[in-house]
Design a protein around this motif. Sequence first.
Motif, PDB file in Angstrom:
ATOM      1  N   VAL A  72     -28.091  -0.075 109.194  1.00  0.00           N
ATOM      2  CA  VAL A  72     -26.608   0.716 109.333  1.00  0.00           C
ATOM      3  C   VAL A  72     -26.381   1.069 111.048  1.00  0.00           C
ATOM      4  O   VAL A  72     -25.360   1.223 111.010  1.00  0.00           O
ATOM      5  N   ALA A  88     -23.634   3.802 107.034  1.00  0.00           N
ATOM      6  CA  ALA A  88     -22.570   3.588 107.817  1.00  0.00           C
ATOM      7  C   ALA A  88     -21.320   4.672 107.977  1.00  0.00           C
ATOM      8  O   ALA A  88     -21.155   4.889 108.744  1.00  0.00           O
ATOM      9  N   ASP A  94     -26.541   0.575 102.689  1.00  0.00           N
ATOM     10  CA  ASP A  94     -26.354   0.719 104.061  1.00  0.00           C
ATOM     11  C   ASP A  94     -24.992   0.382 104.505  1.00  0.00           C
ATOM     12  O   ASP A  94     -25.039   1.623 105.811  1.00  0.00           O
ATOM     13  N   PHE A 129     -22.524   0.986 111.769  1.00  0.00           N
ATOM     14  CA  PHE A 129     -21.625   1.731 112.058  1.00  0.00           C
ATOM     15  C   PHE A 129     -21.441   0.834 113.471  1.00  0.00           C
ATOM     16  O   PHE A 129     -19.868   1.269 113.630  1.00  0.00           O
TER      17      PHE A 129
END
Length: 68
Positions: free
Chosen positions: A15, A59, A55, A19
């Motif tokens: 994640v 994110a 994920d 991100f």
Amino acid sequence: MNANPILLQKKYTRVIALFAEKCGLSLDAALDFFYHSQEYKLLREGIADLHCMSDDYLAEDLKEEYEK
């Protein structure tokens, strides 16, 4: 429901990397923001089985928190 701690750490890693990519941040900056975010608190506490989300979803949610 509590997630396996090792699997949860791996999820955090994925994640954070997504991100960082979505926001154009360094991994260090993304890591720092993640561990001070509301999302991390919710994940850590197992609220609403948030760790079961994809994920990419997490994110994106983290990105929205970052942009506020």
